[in-house]
Design an enzyme around this catalytic site. Structure first.
Site, PDB file in Angstrom:
ATOM      1  N   ARG A   1       0.846  -1.206   0.000  1.00  0.00           N
ATOM      2  CA  ARG A   1       0.000   0.000   0.000  1.00  0.00           C
ATOM      3  C   ARG A   1       0.874   1.246   0.000  1.00  0.00           C
ATOM      4  O   ARG A   1       0.612   2.211  -0.715  1.00  0.00           O
ATOM      5  CB  ARG A   1      -0.940  -0.002   1.215  1.00  0.00           C
TER       6      ARG A   1
ATOM      7  N   PHE B   1     -10.429  -4.995  -6.463  1.00  0.00           N
ATOM      8  CA  PHE B   1     -10.491  -5.806  -5.236  1.00  0.00           C
ATOM      9  C   PHE B   1     -10.052  -4.907  -4.063  1.00  0.00           C
ATOM     10  O   PHE B   1      -9.114  -5.200  -3.342  1.00  0.00           O
ATOM     11  CB  PHE B   1      -9.597  -7.059  -5.331  1.00  0.00           C
TER      12      PHE B   1
ATOM     13  N   ASP C   1     -15.148  -3.467  -5.665  1.00  0.00           N
ATOM     14  CA  ASP C   1     -15.199  -4.642  -4.789  1.00  0.00           C
ATOM     15  C   ASP C   1     -16.618  -5.211  -4.825  1.00  0.00           C
ATOM     16  O   ASP C   1     -17.585  -4.478  -5.050  1.00  0.00           O
ATOM     17  CB  ASP C   1     -14.818  -4.280  -3.347  1.00  0.00           C
ATOM     18  N   SER C   2     -16.704  -6.503  -4.574  1.00  0.00           N
ATOM     19  CA  SER C   2     -18.031  -7.133  -4.573  1.00  0.00           C
ATOM     20  C   SER C   2     -18.722  -6.974  -3.216  1.00  0.00           C
ATOM     21  O   SER C   2     -19.904  -7.259  -3.097  1.00  0.00           O
ATOM     22  CB  SER C   2     -17.905  -8.619  -4.927  1.00  0.00           C
TER      23      SER C   2
ATOM     24  N   ALA D   1     -15.382  -7.827 -10.368  1.00  0.00           N
ATOM     25  CA  ALA D   1     -14.251  -7.123 -10.978  1.00  0.00           C
ATOM     26  C   ALA D   1     -14.047  -7.543 -12.438  1.00  0.00           C
ATOM     27  O   ALA D   1     -13.751  -6.699 -13.288  1.00  0.00           O
ATOM     28  CB  ALA D   1     -12.986  -7.397 -10.168  1.00  0.00           C
TER      29      ALA D   1
ATOM     30  N   ASP E   1      -5.564  -6.789  -6.453  1.00  0.00           N
ATOM     31  CA  ASP E   1      -5.243  -7.537  -5.222  1.00  0.00           C
ATOM     32  C   ASP E   1      -6.372  -8.537  -4.960  1.00  0.00           C
ATOM     33  O   ASP E   1      -7.141  -8.386  -4.006  1.00  0.00           O
ATOM     34  CB  ASP E   1      -5.082  -6.541  -4.065  1.00  0.00           C
TER      35      ASP E   1
ATOM     36  N   CYS F   1      -2.347 -14.167  -3.458  1.00  0.00           N
ATOM     37  CA  CYS F   1      -2.171 -14.602  -2.067  1.00  0.00           C
ATOM     38  C   CYS F   1      -2.433 -16.107  -1.949  1.00  0.00           C
ATOM     39  O   CYS F   1      -2.677 -16.609  -0.859  1.00  0.00           O
ATOM     40  CB  CYS F   1      -3.060 -13.787  -1.129  1.00  0.00           C
TER      41      CYS F   1
HETATM   42  N1  SAH Z   1      -6.503  -4.594  -1.394  1.00  0.00           N
HETATM   43  C1  SAH Z   1      -7.266  -4.786  -0.196  1.00  0.00           C
HETATM   44  C2  SAH Z   1      -7.496  -6.249   0.114  1.00  0.00           C
HETATM   45  C3  SAH Z   1      -8.203  -7.037  -0.974  1.00  0.00           C
HETATM   46  S1  SAH Z   1      -8.803  -8.598  -0.466  1.00  0.00           S
HETATM   47  C4  SAH Z   1      -6.605  -4.045   0.955  1.00  0.00           C
HETATM   48  O1  SAH Z   1      -5.485  -3.546   0.819  1.00  0.00           O
HETATM   49  O2  SAH Z   1      -7.240  -3.925   2.018  1.00  0.00           O
HETATM   50  C5  SAH Z   1      -9.778  -9.097  -1.803  1.00  0.00           C
HETATM   51  C6  SAH Z   1     -11.093  -8.378  -1.997  1.00  0.00           C
HETATM   52  O3  SAH Z   1     -11.689  -8.875  -3.181  1.00  0.00           O
HETATM   53  C7  SAH Z   1     -12.126  -8.575  -0.893  1.00  0.00           C
HETATM   54  O4  SAH Z   1     -12.490  -7.328  -0.377  1.00  0.00           O
HETATM   55  C8  SAH Z   1     -13.350  -9.231  -1.598  1.00  0.00           C
HETATM   56  O5  SAH Z   1     -14.590  -8.689  -1.161  1.00  0.00           O
HETATM   57  C9  SAH Z   1     -13.112  -8.844  -3.040  1.00  0.00           C
HETATM   58  N2  SAH Z   1     -13.652  -9.734  -4.080  1.00  0.00           N
HETATM   59  C10 SAH Z   1     -13.685 -11.079  -4.092  1.00  0.00           C
HETATM   60  N3  SAH Z   1     -14.158 -11.533  -5.275  1.00  0.00           N
HETATM   61  C11 SAH Z   1     -14.447 -10.435  -6.020  1.00  0.00           C
HETATM   62  C12 SAH Z   1     -14.939 -10.235  -7.343  1.00  0.00           C
HETATM   63  N4  SAH Z   1     -15.225 -11.259  -8.147  1.00  0.00           N
HETATM   64  N5  SAH Z   1     -15.097  -8.968  -7.778  1.00  0.00           N
HETATM   65  C13 SAH Z   1     -14.799  -7.922  -6.997  1.00  0.00           C
HETATM   66  N6  SAH Z   1     -14.307  -8.056  -5.742  1.00  0.00           N
HETATM   67  C14 SAH Z   1     -14.135  -9.293  -5.257  1.00  0.00           C
END
Ligand code: SAH
Length: 395
Positions: free
Chosen positions: A211, A227, A249-250, A279, A299, A339
């Site tokens: 970040r 994400f 984000d979803s 996404a 991410d 991850c």
């Molecule tokens: N970058 C963030 C952490 C991301 S974790 C940080 O620094 O805090 C991954 C995220 O992806 C989660 O918030 C989850 O809700 C989201 N997610 C999971 N599948 C998704 C999709 N198909 N489309 C959009 N978001 C999604």
């Protein structure tokens, strides 16, 4: 004490101090240990090798506590391990940068199955193995003795508990209940963390370094934060002077916190746009509508849950990376992550490279990421390595 006798030759991994014994390595179990009980580990020739915690329902029925026959699994055992982990974090001088960090990272800190994240004056724990579940009282007492905390909260609602035959549970273990949202700071940015219902223990502490690196590149950029969760990367970019950030984000509840974070950090709400949805779909739509960005963060959640899913997960990583690369302006920057522990960093780079190829764009790696220092990878336990990331320049 009950004991487990290994099959011939299966003591080798213990000689390398690996803390797991798989069911296939076990010849017999002597006595009738209950789940979480401490059990001695003997070689096929009857030599004492280690003592560990017994988990009858798990594919990993033993997790080693100690390879030292003189060390008992006692209150002082947990005090010493926790103390060592805290001392190691203190030497990182992490508190100078932020008020939230990982204090105990399970096997890497010598306490298999225990995650403990500190958020200001609160500790949020996950007890993810039968061993730490059974020793919970001793562990909580040790934390209380060592740390000046307002409260300890349990978030043992991670699915991996089921593999240990444990129910999912959350609640207060000691002291005061945490507030609905705990305010933390990270590299000068204020965030609100929902430790009751947020992902993991509430915040993606493992992406702190990324970040901060992304924010340093955000000035003047049109940023796409894919994400986004509660905004982490994008809020940093806005604070650094990004022209505009679109967060995707979803999770609606995660996006709601982004608005709070914009307010809390005195940022211009007009420059922060939140889009709920999938996404993959949003990025395809942006591509078809010819949107372009200077900096994109990808991410995603873990796409690979088990070894048998690597191929399917790899397709997900390739698709999302191809879409992001197509959306970048020339000289654009992509921060891209995986991850999934089952995805090796070499394979990840190859997948991203294939994505660039399919997008018809040239790209260079200009920085690599792994886990931050409060999520260390013990050399005797390479399984603790899961996070990898690339910073790319796309032409
Ligand atoms: N970058 C963030 C952490 C991301 S974790 C940080 O620094 O805090 C991954 C995220 O992806 C989660 O918030 C989850 O809700 C989201 N997610 C999971 N599948 C998704 C999709 N198909 N489309 C959009 N978001 C999604």
């Amino acid at each position: 004490m009950p004991s487990v006798v290994l099959k011939p030759g299966r003591e080798k991994s213990l000689h390398r101090l690996h803390p797991w014994i798989f069911s296939g390595a076990i010849k017999s179990i002597e006595g009738s240990p209950h789940p979480g009980a401490t059990i001695e580990v003997l070689s096929s020739r009857g030599e004492w090798l280690a003592s560990g915690a017994y988990s009858p329902d798990s594919q990993i029925p033993i997790r080693i506590w100690t390879f030292d026959s003189a060390e008992a699994v006692s209150p002082s055992f947990f005090l010493m391990r926790i103390h060592r982990a805290i001392e190691a974090r203190a030497r990182l001088k992490i508190k100078e940068r932020c008020s939230a960090f990982r204090l105990i990272y399970a096997e890497s800190d010598g306490i298999p199955g225990l995650i403990a994240d500190q958020y200001g004056e609160f500790l949020v724990c996950q007890f993810l193995s039968a061993g730490v579940e059974f020793q919970k009282d001793l562990i909580v007492r040790a934390f209380r003795e060592i740390l000046p905390l307002k409260g300890i909260f349990e978030r043992s609602d991670a699915d991996v508990r089921r593999k240990e035959g444990l129910p999912l549970t959350t609640g207060i273990l000691s002291g005061e209940p945490p507030p609905e949202l705990i305010e933390i700071h990270e590299d000068g940015i204020r965030f609100l963390v929902d430790v009751y219902k947020g992902h993991k223990t509430g915040f993606y502490l493992d992406q702190r370094d990324s970040r901060s690196k992304a924010a340093a590149w955000g000035n003047g950029c049109d940023v796409l934060n894919v994400f986004s969760y509660t905004g982490g990367f994008g809020i940093g970019c806005l604070k650094a002077g990004a022209h505009r950030v679109i967060h995707i984000d979803s999770s609606k509840t995660a996006l709601e916190l982004i608005h709070r974070h914009v307010e809390l950090n005195d940022l211009n709400p007009e420059k922060s746009i939140c889009l709920g949805g999938d996404a993959f779909q949003v990025l395809r739509k942006f591509r078809d509508e010819n949107h372009r960005f200077d900096l994109i963060i990808l991410d995603p959640p873990k796409f690979i849950e088990s070894k048998s899913r690597i191929e399917k997960g790899a397709r997900g990583y390739k698709d999302i990376n191809m879409l992001a690369i197509q959306l970048l302006n020339p000289y654009g920057i992509l921060f891209t992550y995986s991850c999934s522990g089952h995805m090796e960093s070499g394979l990840f780079q190859k997948i991203v490279s294939d994505a660039a190829l399919d997008a018809g764009r040239e790209a260079q790696v200009i920085f690599r990421f792994s886990q931050p220092a409060d999520h260390p990878v013990a050399l005797n336990f390479p399984e603790s390595s899961y996070l990898k990331g690339l910073m790319l320049r796309v032409f």
